[in-house]
Write a protein that holds these residues in place. Structure first.
Motif, PDB file in Angstrom:
ATOM      1  N   MET A   1       0.835  -1.195   0.000  1.00 34.44           N
ATOM      2  CA  MET A   1       0.000   0.000   0.000  1.00 34.44           C
ATOM      3  C   MET A   1       0.875   1.252   0.000  1.00 34.44           C
ATOM      4  SD  MET A   1      -3.233   0.870   2.498  1.00 34.44           S
ATOM      5  CE  MET A   1      -2.303   0.782   4.041  1.00 34.44           C
ATOM      6  N   TYR A   2       0.432   2.273  -0.730  1.00 36.55           N
ATOM      7  CA  TYR A   2       1.082   3.574  -0.745  1.00 36.55           C
ATOM      8  C   TYR A   2       0.173   4.580  -0.045  1.00 36.55           C
ATOM      9  CZ  TYR A   2       3.877   1.394  -4.437  1.00 36.55           C
ATOM     10  OH  TYR A   2       4.687   0.544  -5.154  1.00 36.55           O
ATOM     11  N   TYR A   3       0.705   5.748   0.272  1.00 36.09           N
ATOM     12  CA  TYR A   3      -0.148   6.738   0.926  1.00 36.09           C
ATOM     13  C   TYR A   3       0.243   8.159   0.533  1.00 36.09           C
ATOM     14  CZ  TYR A   3       3.417   8.189   4.372  1.00 36.09           C
ATOM     15  OH  TYR A   3       4.536   8.699   4.979  1.00 36.09           O
ATOM     16  N   VAL A   4      -0.733   9.066   0.724  1.00 40.54           N
ATOM     17  CA  VAL A   4      -0.540  10.500   0.519  1.00 40.54           C
ATOM     18  C   VAL A   4      -1.144  11.228   1.704  1.00 40.54           C
ATOM     19  CG1 VAL A   4      -1.020  12.509  -0.926  1.00 40.54           C
ATOM     20  CG2 VAL A   4      -0.711  10.266  -1.994  1.00 40.54           C
ATOM     21  N   SER A   5      -0.385  12.117   2.322  1.00 41.65           N
ATOM     22  CA  SER A   5      -0.917  13.021   3.348  1.00 41.65           C
ATOM     23  C   SER A   5      -1.004  14.402   2.713  1.00 41.65           C
ATOM     24  CB  SER A   5      -0.009  13.058   4.576  1.00 41.65           C
ATOM     25  OG  SER A   5      -0.053  11.832   5.268  1.00 41.65           O
ATOM     26  N   MET A   6      -2.204  14.814   2.387  1.00 41.99           N
ATOM     27  CA  MET A   6      -2.361  16.072   1.655  1.00 41.99           C
ATOM     28  C   MET A   6      -2.066  17.270   2.546  1.00 41.99           C
ATOM     29  SD  MET A   6      -5.617  15.356  -0.791  1.00 41.99           S
ATOM     30  CE  MET A   6      -5.950  13.730  -1.460  1.00 41.99           C
ATOM     31  N   LYS A   7      -1.472  18.279   1.931  1.00 37.60           N
ATOM     32  CA  LYS A   7      -1.073  19.478   2.681  1.00 37.60           C
ATOM     33  C   LYS A   7      -2.173  20.548   2.682  1.00 37.60           C
ATOM     34  CE  LYS A   7       3.102  17.853   3.357  1.00 37.60           C
ATOM     35  NZ  LYS A   7       2.932  16.513   2.736  1.00 37.60           N
ATOM     36  N   SER A   8      -3.032  20.531   1.670  1.00 35.20           N
ATOM     37  CA  SER A   8      -4.061  21.561   1.546  1.00 35.20           C
ATOM     38  C   SER A   8      -5.192  21.333   2.553  1.00 35.20           C
ATOM     39  CB  SER A   8      -4.637  21.564   0.129  1.00 35.20           C
ATOM     40  OG  SER A   8      -5.735  22.450   0.030  1.00 35.20           O
ATOM     41  N   HIS A   9      -5.808  22.443   2.996  1.00 33.11           N
ATOM     42  CA  HIS A   9      -6.997  22.364   3.848  1.00 33.11           C
ATOM     43  C   HIS A   9      -8.222  22.892   3.099  1.00 33.11           C
ATOM     44  CE1 HIS A   9      -4.392  21.122   6.964  1.00 33.11           C
ATOM     45  NE2 HIS A   9      -3.842  22.298   7.171  1.00 33.11           N
ATOM     46  N   ASN A  10      -8.141  22.894   1.771  1.00 36.68           N
ATOM     47  CA  ASN A  10      -9.248  23.289   0.908  1.00 36.68           C
ATOM     48  C   ASN A  10      -9.882  22.007   0.363  1.00 36.68           C
ATOM     49  OD1 ASN A  10     -10.743  23.856  -1.482  1.00 36.68           O
ATOM     50  ND2 ASN A  10      -9.637  25.772  -1.785  1.00 36.68           N
ATOM     51  N   ILE A  11     -11.147  21.760   0.706  1.00 37.09           N
ATOM     52  CA  ILE A  11     -11.785  20.512   0.305  1.00 37.09           C
ATOM     53  C   ILE A  11     -11.783  20.329  -1.206  1.00 37.09           C
ATOM     54  CG2 ILE A  11     -14.047  21.633   0.434  1.00 37.09           C
ATOM     55  CD1 ILE A  11     -13.226  17.874   0.894  1.00 37.09           C
ATOM     56  N   GLY A  12     -11.975  21.407  -1.947  1.00 30.56           N
ATOM     57  CA  GLY A  12     -11.990  21.301  -3.402  1.00 30.56           C
ATOM     58  C   GLY A  12     -10.659  20.841  -3.958  1.00 30.56           C
ATOM     59  N   GLU A  13      -9.576  21.397  -3.446  1.00 31.43           N
ATOM     60  CA  GLU A  13      -8.248  21.009  -3.904  1.00 31.43           C
ATOM     61  C   GLU A  13      -7.970  19.539  -3.567  1.00 31.43           C
ATOM     62  OE1 GLU A  13      -5.465  23.741  -2.251  1.00 31.43           O
ATOM     63  OE2 GLU A  13      -6.226  25.462  -3.382  1.00 31.43           O
TER      64      GLU A  13
END
Length: 336
Positions: A1-13
């Motif tokens: 499994m791979y993962y991404v922790s998104m940095k943005s706090h904009n739901i659309g992005e």
């Protein structure tokens, strides 16, 4: 499994990133995404946005509204909520089998002390019979994503107001949300987790899901979004999640009845809205009108069914010609 922790706090992005990674990247193992947002409401693909939100409250409190690709009901999120998403080949899981996707999350929560957490009904996760997670699924081009919420410490008072649609009669063909008892997860966790914030919660879940003691041990599993990726993600953001036509205009045709008594009479407005715009409006009531109110109805036909657009359409109108003693602000409040 791979993962991404998104940095943005904009739901659309973040939804745009999820969509891009699903459709444009190939992985030989499932992909896990974590993200959390500033206050927002996300309506399901087949819902009537206007029917699901308290528009006045949403605008007054700067709550972002968007529509997602997946079905299901409307949800409110803020920085006290953690979102997770699993992206897999569509032939690896049966579409609609939320239990398979959420089991690793539920198992991790059990280890953190929420031993009564369980998948319930179609797509919810409950703790002590109260909902803290809703899930939705979308499949396209051989890939499926199943994404869900984890309400760690959400402002429940805002949930009540933002999704508490005023009791005007609205009839539409949109899929309606089912209101249920909701709760935050944090009180059900072990004492050592009672004060954790969302980033810490995310990292704990990552370690549990990958069965490691240190995130440094899975750095090779982390997917990085490149500058070229970001350019394409930005295009999706503008095409969908920051696009009025997608968020509101995709709502099914619906009718609205708005009625209110003012000091100078009662207005009973009947509106038909299609593609997010007023295509027919009629005014009834015992108000006083020096001129035929149908002229005002004609002026509002074709206007976006949105508070700001209604106000702009009325900006140069002498409303006293149609409704004696009733202000523009009162009329906008009634209609919107």
């Amino acid at each position: 499994m791979y993962y991404v922790s998104m940095k943005s706090h904009n739901i659309g992005e973040n939804l745009a990133t999820e969509q891009y990674l699903m459709n444009n990247k190939k992985f030989d193992e499932p992909l896990l995404l974590f993200y959390y947002e500033e206050p927002c409401i996300i309506v399901g693909r087949n819902q009537n946005t206007q029917e699901e939100i308290n528009q006045k409250y949403v605008q007054e409190h700067n709550i972002r509204v968007t529509r997602r690709l997946s079905g299901g009901g409307a949800v409110y999120q803020d920085l006290g909520n953690l979102c997770f998403s699993f992206v897999v080949d569509s032939n690896s899981e049966e579409f609609g089998d939320f239990k398979s996707f959420t089991k690793p999350i539920v198992d991790a929560l059990h280890k953190m002390g929420a031993t009564t957490a369980e998948v319930s009904g179609r797509n919810d996760i409950l703790v002590d019979g109260k909902k803290f997670s809703g899930n939705a699924m979308y499949t396209r081009n051989g890939k499926t994503f199943s994404h869900g919420t984890l309400m760690l410490n959400v402002d429940l008072d805002v949930v009540t107001h933002a999704l508490n649609v005023p009791e005007d009669k609205i009839a539409s063909k949109g899929i309606k949300s089912v209101r249920s008892r909701v709760t935050n997860l944090r009180p059900y966790l072990d004492k050592e987790y009672q004060d954790i914030d969302v980033p810490t919660f995310r990292d704990i879940l990552l370690k549990e899901l990958f069965n490691v003691d240190d995130l440094a041990d899975i750095k090779d599993r982390e997917v990085k979004v490149t500058d070229d990726d970001q350019k394409e993600i930005d295009k999706l953001y503008e095409q969908y999640y920051n696009n009025w036509d997608w968020v509101y205009g995709k709502s099914p045709e619906f009718t609205v009845k708005k009625r209110q008594h003012f000091d100078y009479g009662t207005i009973d407005a009947r509106l038909n809205v299609d593609d997010g715009k007023i295509n027919n409006i009629k005014f009834y009531g015992d108000f006083f009108e020096p001129e035929d109110v149908s002229a005002l109805a004609d002026k509002l036909t074709g206007v976006k069914y949105d508070r700001d657009d209604l106000a702009s359409a009325l900006a140069d109108v002498n409303l006293a010609k149609y409704f004696v003693g009733i202000s523009k602000e009162q009329l906008v409040d009634l209609l919107a």
